[in-house]
Design an enzyme around this catalytic site. Structure first.
Site, mmCIF file in Angstrom:
data_model
loop_
_atom_site.group_PDB
_atom_site.id
_atom_site.type_symbol
_atom_site.label_atom_id
_atom_site.label_comp_id
_atom_site.label_asym_id
_atom_site.label_seq_id
_atom_site.Cartn_x
_atom_site.Cartn_y
_atom_site.Cartn_z
ATOM 1 N N MET A 75 0.730 -1.135 0.044
ATOM 2 C CA MET A 75 -0.058 0.168 0.071
ATOM 3 C C MET A 75 0.872 1.245 0.096
ATOM 4 O O MET A 75 0.268 2.455 0.060
ATOM 5 C CB MET A 75 -1.115 -0.268 1.274
ATOM 6 C CG MET A 75 -2.067 -0.968 1.160
ATOM 7 S SD MET A 75 -3.237 -1.083 -0.189
ATOM 8 C CE MET A 75 -3.803 0.686 0.272
ATOM 9 N N ARG A 76 2.209 0.879 -0.134
ATOM 10 C CA ARG A 76 3.171 2.384 0.063
ATOM 11 C C ARG A 76 2.718 3.143 -1.191
ATOM 12 O O ARG A 76 2.958 4.416 -1.115
ATOM 13 C CB ARG A 76 4.442 2.037 0.486
ATOM 14 C CG ARG A 76 5.362 3.004 0.511
ATOM 15 C CD ARG A 76 6.804 2.827 0.742
ATOM 16 N NE ARG A 76 7.101 2.251 2.084
ATOM 17 C CZ ARG A 76 7.433 1.130 2.636
ATOM 18 N NH1 ARG A 76 7.635 0.233 1.387
ATOM 19 N NH2 ARG A 76 7.508 0.669 3.656
ATOM 20 N N ALA A 77 2.857 2.448 -2.316
ATOM 21 C CA ALA A 77 2.433 3.322 -3.540
ATOM 22 C C ALA A 77 1.245 3.961 -3.546
ATOM 23 O O ALA A 77 1.282 5.188 -4.070
ATOM 24 C CB ALA A 77 2.398 2.482 -4.898
#
Length: 732
Positions: free
Chosen positions: A275-277
């Site tokens: 989910m970092r993107a």
């Protein structure tokens, strides 16, 4: 006198890098920017110029950790701080050298004072110096893995932790992280790439007029730095004010549900892990809106954010180049909610960048070039022309390979192969597979890696020793044992341990090192059957992938026709190796001795450059040799045998990948392995999941290190061991 930095606004072109840096200056929470590009493209110049645009920071007077007087860090090692002691200073730009130690990066504890006096005597490192500033890492891909891990963890958590033998120090470490790298020198691992918020690609302009402009400005600056900087002062002031205005506007920017849905749909469609993107895209789109002077995120912001935040997160293996399909991106944005945002005007230029509609300081209507600096040489494989061949013997009758090509194994040893005189087109490699680990025997002291056993700064503790220079990892038990017998003589009267410098012991650790894996690949006519060469290329590609994962340097020598060629000088870029392998033609004679002698020369030179990095020679061949000369003493096989024994006499660990096929085999590759004092494995035995893979110890002689045994490692399953012959054996 301090040097005058080149003005940020005077750099020609570099629109993507300019935008990435400015967005991080507006919103450091984005997580920094990784700049990928060839050498001489003004990467360092722009980063240093950015530091002059950043606003001054207020710090607590005398604090070595740059605490904010409005909200000082309660855990600051220099605290607690008194109210009112504050001063303003310029934003710092701290450079992390490639060869820096972990202590230089995170700081160091005075272990002797900590144990004897019970005080936390801490010397701050570069992370403390960069707090509330810019941390610049040139050639970040060449940093040791453990330093990159520490660096990116600090960037993600906003704090640095130093722990040694139960004594710990924590301090704030929030900074704008900028890394630059030349992909030709090796890639970062995908999980490390993901820790950078944004990535941009830069390349030198190929337009003569733009290159002239770059040179004129550079020469003008070098001739009169102060005068040149003064001429750009107005542009610098305007840009500095615009950054400050965007920072003030940022908290008021609204990320609506439609834009957020577009971000989620884009990340999901491009199959980005984690989910970092999504989070980085949201922060980047918000910063883009603030930079444009808007309080609402539009589709154009989401699109630009995707182009900056996603390309480096889509790599699935080290041979994939970062990139993003812009047509596919437009389709995703159009299909998701909020697609009508595309009709909104672009108040700050078509790319939302800092130049605006007039192209920035280069003049109205001017199109900024892509880059500054001279072009770097492209790493392309040299074209291979057809070889002049001797008359070929008629093809004998015999079995054929599965694709109908005659099996060269049926040719008489040492003779030219029928049909191999002409060059054949490059064959596509078979799918790569997981290989067994091939390691160098003995205990090395090379660069940190994941292949062979070595004494390293990280790993399991195997003993202790007196420090050699500055104290590294303290061995507490050994230190106490060394000091205990002298406590009465030193007049110990309390609970503390009376220590002397001579009592200190540092831990000796054993881990894994990276090696130089030098491939010597037979590309002659005897290997030219398409099915066989495809399998061979697949095996070499698999070994390249293994070298990437184990942090090795690689090189590649090919031999065919009349000579051998250094197709890839030793490098950390396995992508370059894969590219050379893909275009490798086949055909011609088999100058095996030339390939081995070329390997000897390459290893000799590399030993002078980096004596601590031990080599592993991987020869991929069927063992056949052709060329001029006849008889047992001067024939091609005899010359190859002498070259192999020369390598063995210098302690080079070797593995021969036997590519011979067909029902009748001559066993020449196994004989070559014997001369090399190495081991021979078949293509099938190279696979990690092969039931016929074996463990072999092959006697070798090391220069000054005694006998060595090169072996492929198993995964713990039982296997037979052959110590007296490198010939292949199979077990049921």
């Amino acid at each position: 006198m301090a040097s005058v930095p080149y003005p940020f606004t005077a750099v020609v072109g570099m629109a993507d890098m300019r935008l990435g840096l400015l967005l991080n200056a507006i919103s450091p929470a984005i997580g920094g920017v990784l700049v990928r590009g060839e050498k001489g493209t003004a990467k360092s110049t722009m980063v240093r110029g950015l530091a002059t645009l950043m606003p001054d920071v207020a710090v607590v007077t005398g604090c070595r950790f740059a605490c904010d007087p409005a909200a000082p860090d309660p855990a600051c090692p220099d605290g607690p701080h008194e109210a009112g002691a504050a001063e303003d200073r310029p934003t710092r730009m701290v450079e992390l050298p490639v060869g820096a130690s972990e202590d230089r990066l995170v700081g160091a504890l005075d272990i002797e004072r900590a144990l004897a006096e019970g005080v936390k005597a801490f010397e701050p490192g570069l992370l403390a110096d960069a707090h509330r500033g810019i941390l610049y890492v040139d050639e970040v891909n060449l940093l040791h893995d453990h330093l990159v891990d520490v660096l990116l963890d600090a960037a993600a958590m906003g704090a640095s932790y130093v722990e040694r033998e139960g004594v710990s120090v924590r301090h704030a470490a929030r900074f704008l992280l900028v890394g630059t790298m030349n992909p030709e020198e090796g890639e970062l691992r995908p999980q490390l790439l993901d820790r950078f918020g944004l990535t941009v690609e830069v390349a030198a302009s190929r337009e003569p007029d733009e290159r002239v402009q770059v040179v004129r400005r550079r020469l003008a600056h070098d001739a009169d730095p102060a005068g040149f900087t003064a001429r750009w002062a107005a542009e610098e002031t305007d840009l500095r004010g615009r950054i400050a205005a965007a920072r003030e506007l940022l908290p008021g920017v609204v990320l609506g549900d439609a834009a957020l849905r577009q971000i989620a749909a884009t990340c999901a469609a491009f199959e980005v892990d984690g989910m970092r993107a999504d989070i980085v895209m949201a922060r980047t789109a918000t910063a883009l809106a603030a930079w444009a002077g808007r309080t609402e995120v539009l589709t154009e912001d989401v699109r630009q954010a995707a182009l900056l935040a996603l390309p480096h997160r889509r790599r699935r293996n080290p041979f994939d180049a970062p990139g993003l399909d812009e047509d596919r991106l437009d389709e995703i944005l159009a299909e998701s909610d909020g697609a009508d945002g595309d009709d909104d005007p672009e108040p700050d230029g078509p790319d939302g960048g800092p130049e605006g509609p007039d192209g920035g300081p280069d003049g109205p209507g001017g199109q900024p070039p892509r880059d500054e600096g001279g072009p770097g040489p492209q790493d392309q494989a040299p074209p291979a022309g057809p070889e002049q061949q001797a008359p070929q013997l008629p093809e004998p009758a015999g079995p054929a390979d599965a694709d109908g090509a005659p099996d060269p194994a049926q040719e008489p040893a040492g003779q030219p192969v029928a049909g191999g005189g002409g060059e054949q087109a490059a064959v596509v490699a078979a799918d790569p597979f997981t290989t067994r680990r091939l390691d160098v025997p003995g205990l090395g002291e090379g660069a940190d890696g994941r292949r062979s056993r070595a004494r390293t700064a990280h790993g399991r503790t195997t003993g202790s020793r007196r420090p050699r220079g500055a104290l590294g990892k303290l061995h507490l038990a050994a230190t106490v044992r060394a000091a205990a017998p002298h406590q009465r003589a030193r007049g110990r009267g309390g609970p503390g341990l009376v220590l002397r410098r001579d009592d200190l012991r540092e831990a000796v650790r054993e881990g894994r090192e990276g090696n130089l894996v030098l491939f010597v690949v037979d590309a002659s006519g005897s290997m030219a059957a398409r099915q066989r060469m495809s399998a061979v290329k697949g095996a070499v590609l698999s070994l390249l992938l293994d070298a990437y994962q184990r942090r090795d340097k690689i090189g590649m020598i090919t031999f065919r026709g009349r000579d051998a060629e250094l197709a890839l000088p030793p490098t950390s870029s396995v992508e370059a190796g894969a590219a050379r392998l893909a275009t490798l033609p086949t055909g011609g004679r088999t100058p095996l001795s030339a390939g081995l002698l070329k390997a000897h020369e390459v290893l000799r030179v590399e030993r002078l450059r980096d004596a601590s990095r031990r080599p592993l020679l991987v020869v991929v061949t069927d063992g056949r040799a052709t060329g001029r000369g006849a008889g047992a003493a001067d024939g091609p096989l005899a010359r190859a045998s002498r070259a192999a024994r020369l390598l063995a006499s210098e302690g080079v660990a070797s593995v021969v990948v036997d590519c011979e096929s067909g029902p009748v085999r001559l066993g020449l590759a196994a004989e070559l392995a014997r001369d090399l004092r190495g081991t021979a494995v078949t293509l099938d035995e190279l696979r990690a999941d092969s039931v016929s893979a074996l463990v072999r110890d092959v006697r070798g002689t090391g220069a000054g290190r005694g006998a060595q045994h090169a072996r492929p490692e198993t995964d713990g399953r039982s296997a037979q061991t052959s110590r007296h012959t490198p010939h292949s054996r199979k077990v049921a």
